[in-house]
Design an enzyme around this catalytic site. Structure first.
Site, mmCIF file in Angstrom:
data_model
loop_
_atom_site.group_PDB
_atom_site.id
_atom_site.type_symbol
_atom_site.label_atom_id
_atom_site.label_comp_id
_atom_site.label_asym_id
_atom_site.label_seq_id
_atom_site.Cartn_x
_atom_site.Cartn_y
_atom_site.Cartn_z
ATOM 1 N N HIS A 88 0.824 -1.212 0.000
ATOM 2 C CA HIS A 88 0.000 0.000 0.000
ATOM 3 C C HIS A 88 0.858 1.263 0.000
ATOM 4 O O HIS A 88 0.349 2.361 -0.140
ATOM 5 C CB HIS A 88 -0.958 0.019 1.191
ATOM 6 N N HIS A 115 8.270 7.741 4.296
ATOM 7 C CA HIS A 115 7.462 7.274 3.173
ATOM 8 C C HIS A 115 6.774 8.465 2.526
ATOM 9 O O HIS A 115 6.805 9.570 3.056
ATOM 10 C CB HIS A 115 6.432 6.225 3.633
ATOM 11 N N HIS A 117 3.261 10.072 0.233
ATOM 12 C CA HIS A 117 1.853 9.964 -0.134
ATOM 13 C C HIS A 117 1.655 10.783 -1.404
ATOM 14 O O HIS A 117 2.101 11.924 -1.491
ATOM 15 C CB HIS A 117 0.952 10.502 0.979
ATOM 16 N N HIS A 140 6.524 11.912 4.860
ATOM 17 C CA HIS A 140 6.417 11.709 6.302
ATOM 18 C C HIS A 140 7.669 11.010 6.815
ATOM 19 O O HIS A 140 8.060 9.965 6.278
ATOM 20 C CB HIS A 140 5.201 10.837 6.651
ATOM 21 N N THR A 223 -2.735 5.604 8.714
ATOM 22 C CA THR A 223 -3.122 4.289 8.218
ATOM 23 C C THR A 223 -3.561 3.448 9.414
ATOM 24 O O THR A 223 -3.167 3.723 10.553
ATOM 25 C CB THR A 223 -1.959 3.584 7.497
#
Length: 309
Positions: A88, A115, A117, A140, A223
């Site tokens: 994901h 990571h 987004h 992030h 998440t």
């Protein structure tokens, strides 16, 4: 005996139908995963009152004098890191020698991973927004208190995690330092793939700590399980990326279903009773008296014209 078997079959079917969590972009007729609007059904904390991300309304933020400058430790060091496609998103694992203190934090935090987004095609993909504006991509960097050995251990602490959020903004020139990150993402196209970056410096893709101003609020992981344990820092300054580079980032990875990994962001959550603070002192208080004085001058000038007209 037959009824027991039937009940077991029903329970198994329900479990299979519930699937796992996913982003809205992943949902399809062939995938029974739960999108963001339904995360709370299998992860109750996702329905909490202090969820992230949020929209930051600048006219409502409050200055906090305790929000001083950050001290980044280990950001200049050349380290070897790994990147993994988790199905994901892709996580870049950082060594615990990369640390964070200052910035109004009450203790030192050590890095775990960073990571990204992003959205779909040329659509915005940041999780947070400012005055309703979303950005092409958001970085992030996740840290935990140095006394904890893992992210799971930090989940028992309401301030166990400190997350730094940086927005990306499209520029005419490419960000040459970000090329290594893009190259590494290209090597982990499929769920479960792992690659490495040798001699990586986090400082190469970030702005100097001394130049950073920011917003601060308490919230959650974005998440599942959406644990409300995060001290969020959202920086004012953006990081550069060219349109070509952004297209490479958003077009290289695949979800676990081998569908293109796009639209990997959680929708905005309600702020509720929380307050967003800023490290920058507003000058609006200084401006207002001047405007008021100007208004009075205009009022009396008009009045004088009427008296002598």
């Amino acid at each position: 005996m037959t009824s027991v078997l039937s009940l077991s079959s029903v329970l198994l079917a329900l479990k299979l139908c519930s699937g796992e969590w996913c982003y809205k972009s992943q949902f399809s007729c062939n995938d029974t995963c739960k999108g963001p609007d339904h995360w709370h059904m299998i992860f109750p904390k996702c329905g909490g009152q202090s969820q992230s991300p949020i929209n930051i309304v600048t006219r409502k933020v409050r200055h906090d004098s305790k929000l001083n400058g950050f001290i980044f430790e280990g950001h200049e060091d050349c380290v070897n890191i790994t990147v993994d496609n988790h199905g994901h998103s892709a996580h870049f694992t950082l060594p615990s020698s990369v640390r964070l203190r200052g910035g109004g934090l009450l203790t030192t935090y050590k890095a775990v991973q960073f990571h990204l987004h992003w959205g779909e095609e040329k659509e915005p993909g940041s999780e947070h927004s400012v005055d309703g504006e979303r950005y092409p991509m958001e970085l992030h960097i996740v840290h935990i208190k140095e006394k904890y050995s893992s992210l799971q251990e930090a989940e028992s602490d309401t301030t166990g995690v400190a997350a730094l959020a940086f927005f990306f903004e499209v520029t005419a020139q490419p960000n040459k330092h970000f090329e290594r990150v893009i190259e590494a993402l290209g090597k982990v196209r499929y769920h479960g793939n792992t690659s490495a970056i040798l001699g990586f410096r986090l400082a190469d893709i970030l702005l100097p700590a001394s130049t950073l101003s920011y917003y601060r609020y308490t919230g959650s992981m974005t998440t599942p399980g959406c644990d409300q344990i995060v001290v969020w820092t959202v920086f004012h300054q953006t990081l550069p990326i060219s349109q070509k580079q952004l297209a490479l980032v958003t077009g290289q990875l695949l979800f676990r279903t081998e569908k293109p990994m796009t639209g990997i962001f959680r929708p905005l959550q309600n702020l509720n009773s929380r307050i967003v603070y800023t490290s920058v002192k507003s000058d609006s208080v200084c401006v207002l008296p001047g405007l008021f004085t100007l208004f009075l001058c205009l009022f009396y000038a008009l009045r004088q014209q009427r008296c002598f007209g």
